[in-house]
Scaffold this motif. Structure first.
Motif, PDB file in Angstrom:
ATOM      1  N   ALA A 140       0.737  -1.336  -0.155  1.00 54.20           N
ATOM      2  CA  ALA A 140      -0.047   0.046  -0.015  1.00 54.20           C
ATOM      3  C   ALA A 140       0.911   1.384   0.095  1.00 54.20           C
ATOM      4  O   ALA A 140       0.402   2.141  -0.617  1.00 54.20           O
ATOM      5  CB  ALA A 140      -0.854  -0.110   1.366  1.00 54.20           C
ATOM      6  N   PHE A 141       1.964   1.212   0.466  1.00 54.18           N
ATOM      7  CA  PHE A 141       3.032   2.516   0.926  1.00 54.18           C
ATOM      8  C   PHE A 141       4.442   2.184   0.407  1.00 54.18           C
ATOM      9  O   PHE A 141       5.132   1.689   1.501  1.00 54.18           O
ATOM     10  CB  PHE A 141       2.860   3.031   2.349  1.00 54.18           C
ATOM     11  CG  PHE A 141       3.128   4.398   2.351  1.00 54.18           C
ATOM     12  CD1 PHE A 141       2.308   5.449   2.691  1.00 54.18           C
ATOM     13  CD2 PHE A 141       4.487   4.698   2.176  1.00 54.18           C
ATOM     14  CE1 PHE A 141       2.492   6.680   2.712  1.00 54.18           C
ATOM     15  CE2 PHE A 141       4.707   5.950   2.458  1.00 54.18           C
ATOM     16  CZ  PHE A 141       3.901   7.073   2.768  1.00 54.18           C
ATOM     17  N   PRO A 142       4.789   1.807  -0.892  1.00 53.22           N
ATOM     18  CA  PRO A 142       6.134   1.221  -1.153  1.00 53.22           C
ATOM     19  C   PRO A 142       7.332   1.959  -0.419  1.00 53.22           C
ATOM     20  O   PRO A 142       8.463   1.182  -0.368  1.00 53.22           O
ATOM     21  CB  PRO A 142       5.934   1.400  -2.644  1.00 53.22           C
ATOM     22  CG  PRO A 142       4.449   1.281  -3.048  1.00 53.22           C
ATOM     23  CD  PRO A 142       3.998   2.260  -1.814  1.00 53.22           C
ATOM     24  N   ASN A 143       7.135   3.134  -0.085  1.00 54.77           N
ATOM     25  CA  ASN A 143       8.281   3.991   0.384  1.00 54.77           C
ATOM     26  C   ASN A 143       8.226   3.727   2.001  1.00 54.77           C
ATOM     27  O   ASN A 143       8.994   4.624   2.641  1.00 54.77           O
ATOM     28  CB  ASN A 143       8.253   5.385  -0.116  1.00 54.77           C
ATOM     29  CG  ASN A 143       8.607   5.525  -1.388  1.00 54.77           C
ATOM     30  OD1 ASN A 143       9.447   4.530  -1.817  1.00 54.77           O
ATOM     31  ND2 ASN A 143       8.172   6.442  -2.040  1.00 54.77           N
ATOM     32  N   ALA A 144       7.356   3.022   2.637  1.00 56.33           N
ATOM     33  CA  ALA A 144       7.489   2.707   4.028  1.00 56.33           C
ATOM     34  C   ALA A 144       8.539   2.496   4.379  1.00 56.33           C
ATOM     35  O   ALA A 144       9.485   1.666   3.691  1.00 56.33           O
ATOM     36  CB  ALA A 144       6.289   1.795   4.521  1.00 56.33           C
ATOM     37  N   ILE A 145       8.958   2.673   5.601  1.00 49.66           N
ATOM     38  CA  ILE A 145      10.105   2.389   6.449  1.00 49.66           C
ATOM     39  C   ILE A 145       9.709   1.272   7.388  1.00 49.66           C
ATOM     40  O   ILE A 145       8.951   1.597   8.396  1.00 49.66           O
ATOM     41  CB  ILE A 145      10.773   3.593   7.256  1.00 49.66           C
ATOM     42  CG1 ILE A 145      11.275   4.569   6.123  1.00 49.66           C
ATOM     43  CG2 ILE A 145      12.103   3.064   7.956  1.00 49.66           C
ATOM     44  CD1 ILE A 145      11.660   5.860   7.005  1.00 49.66           C
ATOM     45  N   ILE A 146      10.458  -0.066   7.439  1.00 47.68           N
ATOM     46  CA  ILE A 146       9.859  -1.092   8.206  1.00 47.68           C
ATOM     47  C   ILE A 146      11.086  -1.283   9.259  1.00 47.68           C
ATOM     48  O   ILE A 146      12.282  -1.128   8.857  1.00 47.68           O
ATOM     49  CB  ILE A 146       9.861  -2.349   7.498  1.00 47.68           C
ATOM     50  CG1 ILE A 146       8.781  -2.326   6.287  1.00 47.68           C
ATOM     51  CG2 ILE A 146       9.553  -3.490   8.406  1.00 47.68           C
ATOM     52  CD1 ILE A 146       7.626  -1.917   6.645  1.00 47.68           C
ATOM     53  N   MET A 147      10.771  -1.075  10.474  1.00 47.90           N
ATOM     54  CA  MET A 147      11.740  -1.193  11.555  1.00 47.90           C
ATOM     55  C   MET A 147      11.530  -2.684  12.184  1.00 47.90           C
ATOM     56  O   MET A 147      10.380  -3.190  12.527  1.00 47.90           O
ATOM     57  CB  MET A 147      11.551  -0.189  12.518  1.00 47.90           C
ATOM     58  CG  MET A 147      11.626   1.060  12.069  1.00 47.90           C
ATOM     59  SD  MET A 147      13.186   1.470  11.618  1.00 47.90           S
ATOM     60  CE  MET A 147      13.633   2.667  12.882  1.00 47.90           C
ATOM     61  N   ARG A 148      12.651  -3.498  12.624  1.00 47.97           N
ATOM     62  CA  ARG A 148      12.700  -4.789  13.188  1.00 47.97           C
ATOM     63  C   ARG A 148      13.507  -4.794  14.275  1.00 47.97           C
ATOM     64  O   ARG A 148      14.594  -5.243  14.292  1.00 47.97           O
ATOM     65  CB  ARG A 148      12.916  -6.062  12.277  1.00 47.97           C
ATOM     66  CG  ARG A 148      12.082  -6.180  10.974  1.00 47.97           C
ATOM     67  CD  ARG A 148      12.886  -7.398  10.344  1.00 47.97           C
ATOM     68  NE  ARG A 148      11.948  -7.573   9.074  1.00 47.97           N
ATOM     69  CZ  ARG A 148      12.362  -8.568   8.077  1.00 47.97           C
ATOM     70  NH1 ARG A 148      13.499  -9.110   8.257  1.00 47.97           N
ATOM     71  NH2 ARG A 148      11.567  -8.946   7.449  1.00 47.97           N
ATOM     72  N   PRO A 149      12.782  -4.249  15.596  1.00 46.63           N
ATOM     73  CA  PRO A 149      13.724  -4.508  16.667  1.00 46.63           C
ATOM     74  C   PRO A 149      13.752  -5.705  17.318  1.00 46.63           C
ATOM     75  O   PRO A 149      12.905  -6.488  17.276  1.00 46.63           O
ATOM     76  CB  PRO A 149      13.183  -3.391  17.609  1.00 46.63           C
ATOM     77  CG  PRO A 149      11.625  -3.162  17.073  1.00 46.63           C
ATOM     78  CD  PRO A 149      11.906  -3.693  15.698  1.00 46.63           C
ATOM     79  N   SER A 150      14.864  -6.066  18.080  1.00 45.71           N
ATOM     80  CA  SER A 150      14.984  -7.152  18.867  1.00 45.71           C
ATOM     81  C   SER A 150      14.235  -7.122  20.373  1.00 45.71           C
ATOM     82  O   SER A 150      13.529  -6.077  20.206  1.00 45.71           O
ATOM     83  CB  SER A 150      16.361  -7.440  19.046  1.00 45.71           C
ATOM     84  OG  SER A 150      16.494  -8.809  19.688  1.00 45.71           O
ATOM     85  N   ILE A 151      14.295  -7.922  21.129  1.00 47.07           N
ATOM     86  CA  ILE A 151      13.528  -7.886  22.328  1.00 47.07           C
ATOM     87  C   ILE A 151      14.344  -6.600  23.057  1.00 47.07           C
ATOM     88  O   ILE A 151      15.427  -6.309  22.808  1.00 47.07           O
ATOM     89  CB  ILE A 151      13.805  -9.165  23.207  1.00 47.07           C
ATOM     90  CG1 ILE A 151      15.342  -9.354  23.667  1.00 47.07           C
ATOM     91  CG2 ILE A 151      13.040 -10.209  22.606  1.00 47.07           C
ATOM     92  CD1 ILE A 151      15.464 -10.483  24.447  1.00 47.07           C
ATOM     93  N   LEU A 152      13.382  -6.038  23.692  1.00 47.92           N
ATOM     94  CA  LEU A 152      13.891  -4.585  24.312  1.00 47.92           C
ATOM     95  C   LEU A 152      14.064  -4.656  25.881  1.00 47.92           C
ATOM     96  O   LEU A 152      13.494  -5.319  26.524  1.00 47.92           O
ATOM     97  CB  LEU A 152      12.751  -3.361  23.985  1.00 47.92           C
ATOM     98  CG  LEU A 152      12.512  -3.291  22.385  1.00 47.92           C
ATOM     99  CD1 LEU A 152      11.194  -2.415  22.383  1.00 47.92           C
ATOM    100  CD2 LEU A 152      13.592  -2.755  21.647  1.00 47.92           C
ATOM    101  N   PHE A 153      14.952  -3.676  26.102  1.00 41.72           N
ATOM    102  CA  PHE A 153      15.331  -3.727  27.558  1.00 41.72           C
ATOM    103  C   PHE A 153      15.217  -2.010  27.899  1.00 41.72           C
ATOM    104  O   PHE A 153      15.620  -1.287  26.933  1.00 41.72           O
ATOM    105  CB  PHE A 153      16.637  -4.009  27.942  1.00 41.72           C
ATOM    106  CG  PHE A 153      17.686  -3.539  27.528  1.00 41.72           C
ATOM    107  CD1 PHE A 153      18.530  -2.488  28.118  1.00 41.72           C
ATOM    108  CD2 PHE A 153      18.499  -4.254  26.247  1.00 41.72           C
ATOM    109  CE1 PHE A 153      19.537  -2.043  27.272  1.00 41.72           C
ATOM    110  CE2 PHE A 153      19.344  -3.809  25.670  1.00 41.72           C
ATOM    111  CZ  PHE A 153      20.208  -2.655  26.208  1.00 41.72           C
ATOM    112  N   GLY A 154      14.921  -1.770  29.035  1.00 39.22           N
ATOM    113  CA  GLY A 154      14.635  -0.414  29.624  1.00 39.22           C
ATOM    114  C   GLY A 154      13.654  -0.310  30.549  1.00 39.22           C
ATOM    115  O   GLY A 154      12.840  -1.501  30.925  1.00 39.22           O
TER     116      GLY A 154
END
Length: 328
Positions: free
Chosen positions: A147-161
């Protein structure tokens, strides 16, 4: 990066663990922010992250296309952080991760949004064959890019904080139970600091990286599940024996949680997910589709975990950091 002209940003799921961090960064940079959530009456605290009127919670449910369209109207930037860890009722993996993500991308395109940043998860391409969660996340990425070819996909690992879901949970278990269960102890993880991930999202939203790409966000340390449990016990000042559980037995133990009314401690799908390495791929590292693309030097667990894991020690902050090594 040069000073960014203030814009209107809609953040779906902006009141959550990652979202509140992103809201603070974008508000500091002068942007106006809509925090789109199902229950805006419970998201009032996000208003404090900006000046008067700068941050506004609004009602939206990504399963409802009309509410998504209202939320993105006139927005310049859209960020989708919505995800579920288990399927229950109407909040299924497909409804949220696939159809919901598609609604956001389609509405963003129709509204003329300049930038769309979508949160996925690290390793979903490798785990899609064994995990319904991972398969839905991967399908959601495809729906967004269609739907939005210029989208930015982010794949983070498990998070700490502060307030994370993994390290706090295991710390609490080490305080409450005489043994710690270990499922797939040799699986590797690359935990990322939530502040670094939020900074990457803000950077992407403000046009700091190439669009139409998938970025993989992992911290500076790769550790096995067994090593992470040992680290957690050191931080919590505990010395619990670790009990390795075969995946079949772990799935059997997870069955009762599926019928209880509160969020499950463990699901069968999560057991399968724990068996797949959760690390940045060689391809992403080679292409610099990592924190390097954002100019971020990822923060080590040693820097952050001691600032909040002390709460799981016997006497909390009053305990000295001299706990014995855990039994493995």
């Amino acid at each position: 990066m040069d000073r960014i002209e203030p814009r209107l940003v809609t953040i779906f799921g902006g009141s959550g663990f990652v979202g509140t961090q992103i809201v603070q960064l974008l508000a500091k940079n002068g942007h106006r922010i809509r925090v789109a959530v199902r229950r805006p009456d419970l998201a009032g605290p996000v208003k404090m992250f900006g000046s008067v009127g700068q941050v506004q919670p609004i009602q939206a449910n990504i399963r409802n296309a009309a509410s998504v369209q209202r939320a993105v109207a006139n927005a310049d930037i859209v960020i989708n952080l919505v995800g579920v860890g288990f399927s229950r009722g109407a909040q299924t993996f497909d409804a949220v991760h696939v159809a919901g993500a598609g609604h956001v991308a389609e509405a963003a395109r129709a509204a003329g949004v300049s930038t769309l940043v979508h949160m996925s998860a690290l390793g979903v391409d490798r785990a899609a064959e064994v995990s319904a969660y991972a398969a839905s996340k991967l399908a959601g990425e495809a729906a967004v890019l269609k739907a939005f070819p210029n989208a930015i996909i982010m794949r983070p690992s498990i998070l700490f904080g502060q307030g994370d879901g993994f390290f706090n949970l295991m710390g609490a278990l080490s305080r409450l139970f005489p043994v710690l269960p270990l499922i797939s102890g040799d699986t590797s993880f690359q935990p990322a600091y939530v502040g670094d991930v939020a900074e990457a999202f803000a950077h992407a939203a403000e046009g700091g990286v190439k669009t139409g790409r998938i970025y993989e966000l992992g911290g500076p340390q790769v550790e096995t599940h067994r090593e992470l449990l040992a680290r957690i016990q050191r931080e919590a000042g505990r010395n619990r024996p670790v009990l390795p559980l075969p995946s079949g037995l772990a799935k059997l133990m997870a069955l009762p949680f599926a019928i209880l009314p509160f969020p499950p401690l463990l699901t069968s799908d999560q057991v399968d997910l724990l068996g797949v390495d959760n690390v940045v791929s060689d391809a992403a590292s080679k292409d610099k589709r990592t924190f390097a693309a954002f100019g971020i030097k990822p923060t080590a667990m040693d820097t952050i975990l001691p600032t909040y894991m002390y709460r799981y020690r016997r006497h909390g902050q009053f305990d000295r950091d001299n706990a014995p090594a855990p039994i493995l």
